[in-house]
Design an enzyme around this catalytic site. Structure first.
Site, short mmCIF file in Angstrom:
data_model
loop_
_atom_site.label_atom_id
_atom_site.label_comp_id
_atom_site.label_asym_id
_atom_site.label_seq_id
_atom_site.Cartn_x
_atom_site.Cartn_y
_atom_site.Cartn_z
CE LYS A 157 -2.97 0.72 3.55
NZ LYS A 157 -2.92 2.03 4.23
CB SER A 158 3.76 2.33 2.07
OG SER A 158 3.18 2.35 3.34
NE ARG A 211 6.24 6.67 0.70
CZ ARG A 211 5.34 6.49 1.68
NH1 ARG A 211 4.28 5.73 1.48
NH2 ARG A 211 5.51 7.07 2.87
N GLY A 236 -5.12 8.14 5.20
CA GLY A 236 -4.23 9.15 5.77
C GLY A 236 -3.00 9.37 4.91
NE ARG A 276 -5.82 8.52 10.60
CZ ARG A 276 -5.11 7.68 9.84
NH1 ARG A 276 -5.69 7.13 8.78
NH2 ARG A 276 -3.87 7.42 10.11
CD GLN A 321 0.29 8.66 6.90
OE1 GLN A 321 -0.35 9.54 7.47
NE2 GLN A 321 -0.19 7.44 6.74
CG ASP A 350 0.47 0.44 9.48
OD1 ASP A 350 0.09 1.30 10.29
OD2 ASP A 350 0.85 0.71 8.32
NE ARG A 365 -5.37 0.42 12.81
CZ ARG A 365 -4.69 0.59 11.68
NH1 ARG A 365 -3.38 0.74 11.72
NH2 ARG A 365 -5.31 0.60 10.52
NE ARG A 368 -2.63 -1.58 8.36
CZ ARG A 368 -2.32 -2.03 7.14
NH1 ARG A 368 -2.44 -3.30 6.86
NH2 ARG A 368 -1.89 -1.20 6.20
C1 S3P Z 1 2.40 5.10 6.09
C2 S3P Z 1 2.93 5.52 7.26
C3 S3P Z 1 2.42 5.13 8.58
C4 S3P Z 1 1.49 3.94 8.49
C5 S3P Z 1 0.51 4.04 7.36
C6 S3P Z 1 1.26 4.16 6.04
C7 S3P Z 1 3.00 5.55 4.83
O1 S3P Z 1 1.70 6.21 9.13
O2 S3P Z 1 0.80 3.75 9.70
O3 S3P Z 1 -0.32 2.91 7.30
O4 S3P Z 1 2.75 4.95 3.76
O5 S3P Z 1 3.77 6.54 4.85
P1 S3P Z 1 2.46 7.40 9.92
O6 S3P Z 1 3.41 8.00 8.96
O7 S3P Z 1 1.41 8.37 10.31
O8 S3P Z 1 3.11 6.74 11.08
#
Ligand code: S3P
Length: 435
Positions: free
Chosen positions: A22-23, A27, A97, A125, A174, A321, A352, A394
């Site tokens: 996902k991350s 990107r 987020g 959030r 993030q 996560d 969570r 999750r």
């Molecule tokens: C993510 C960063 C994390 C993670 C989220 C994905 C990212 O959040 O919990 O699921 O892809 O940069 P934080 O950067 O707020 O810790």
């Protein structure tokens, strides 16, 4: 509202391939969009979160072939650093987020106006963590509660955006990524430090696109106005955060022997492997290789009785996560597990800590909430129960995993949220847990 009925499993077996990371998927479309040239992205996660980011990128004037057709192969027609255009409508990031915060960083550097919104959970959030530094860089940002909450309205700083040297109070990829993305548009060097190292996919992918990013003493820096150059193919591995559910499931269900193929094993993400190994799990990483600057491996997990562990400090961002599903592993482990320094869990898709404590207790687990973690004494077995997802993918999947090793059936209510990150979860669970 869909429910998931989980029956006890006699062992997870076989080999499986999971959806893309996902991350990295977020990107991939964001960075390919501002690169010069076309990028073929493979392994793109067709989850709601990443689809929303890709749709937002399209609204910024970037054509993406294949989007919305269910394929994991997209072609992003990059527009170059200054090629995005003002969106005609509001960019809706749904539950994500990452989508909202990374896009806010990118939009802070543009010469136009945009509005970001999301669903009822995302609108709760915290956004001040990105809004404050982006304002310091010269972007005009407003939002509900003086910019602490979405919707956010962004008038980008364009050529007036300023480089910044920012010490983030939270370890958050993030936040780091939002600042680095805005910093790409500034003259001069932008740097970010954080209390402990968060996932570094942004740094790795920027380098993949030819941007020089340096790291020294926990500080990540880049010089602005560097161009991104498309490299043709960008292959995304499977998501270790999705693999985590199967790793815990195979660890706690007797008779399991499961291999998960082609998983991203970036060291900033593999806290789950280290924690389960410290708990005595039988995990082997095979066939290690590299793809688009990211380490990848196959992961074999066999059942073995787990023991309790202490989790805190620098380990937390490496497993942030995965803490919900680790709380499931701890509920079946021998002894008392204490998780601390994880207050960030309270501002994820749901709280969570509260959500997992409440659902695991329904199944008979011994879990106490701490302000920044959980105190869990393992039991030999839990009982199936009627559980809630708390609108959190999750939490839903973690409770389902707990159900696999429980006595009796578990019903997880409102599991549609799983599609935000892991479409096909139920099918893969049925395929491996009951064959
Ligand atoms: C993510 C960063 C994390 C993670 C989220 C994905 C990212 O959040 O919990 O699921 O892809 O940069 P934080 O950067 O707020 O810790």
């Amino acid at each position: 509202m869909s429910d998931l009925v989980v029956k006890p499993s006699c062992g997870l077996k076989g080999s499986l391939v999971l959806p893309g990371d996902k991350s990295i998927s977020h990107r991939a479309v964001l960075f390919a969009a501002i690169a010069d040239g076309n990028t073929v992205v493979t392994g793109f996660l067709n989850g709601e979160d990443t689809l929303n980011t890709a749709r937002a990128v399209q609204m910024l004037g970037v054509p993406i072939e294949g989007l919305g057709t269910g394929t994991d192969r997209l072609v992003v027609h990059g527009k170059g650093l200054d090629g995005l255009s003002e969106p005609a409508g509001v960019l809706d990031l749904g539950n994500s987020g990452t989508g909202m915060r990374l896009l806010a960083g990118l939009l802070a550097g543009q010469d136009f106006f945009s509005v970001l919104t999301g669903d009822q959970y995302l609108k709760k959030r915290p956004m001040a963590r990105i809004v404050e530094p982006l304002r310091q860089m010269g972007a005009l940002i407003d939002g509900r509660s003086s910019g602490k909450l979405a919707p956010l309205a962004i008038r980008g700083g364009g050529r007036g955006i300023r480089a910044i040297n920012y010490a983030s109070p939270v370890a958050s990829a993030q936040v780091k990524s939002a600042i680095l993305l805005a910093g790409l548009y500034a003259d001069g060097v932008t740097s970010v430090s954080e209390p402990s190292k968060s996932r570094d996919h942004t740094e790795r992918m920027l380098r993949f696109f030819g941007v020089e990013v340096s790291e020294e003493g926990g500080r990540v820096s880049l010089r602005g106005r560097q161009k991104l150059t498309a490299k043709g193919l960008l292959e995304i591995p499977s998501d270790v955060s999705s693999a985590a559910f199967f790793m815990v499931a195979a660890s706690i269900v007797p008779g399991s022997d499961l291999t998960i193929r082609n998983v991203g094993v970036n060291p900033t993400r593999t806290g789950i492997v280290d924690i389960l190994t410290a708990m005595g799990a039988d995990i082997t990483l095979l066939n290690r290789r590299e793809q688009a600057g990211e380490p990848v491996a196959d992961i074999r997990v066999r059942h073995r009785k787990l023991r309790a562990v202490q989790i805190s400090g620098d380990m937390i961002p490496r497993a942030i996560d995965e803490i919900p599903v680790i709380s499931v592993a701890a509920s079946y482990a021998q002894g008392r597990t204490i998780i601390r320094d994880a207050a960030e869990l309270r501002v994820k898709e749901s709280d969570r800590i509260a959500a997992m404590a409440s659902e695991l207790r329904k199944m008979g687990a011994d879990v106490t909430e701490l302000s920044d973690g959980m105190d869990i004494t393992g039991r030999d077995s839990l009982s199936g129960a009627l559980c809630e997802s708390h609108g959190d993918h999750r939490v839903a999947m973690s409770v389902a995993v707990a159900g696999l090793a429980a006595k009796g059936d578990t019903i997880v209510r409102d599991t549609g949220w799983i599609d935000t990150s892991f479409p096909g979860f139920e099918r893969l669970l049925n395929q491996t847990a009951y064959s």
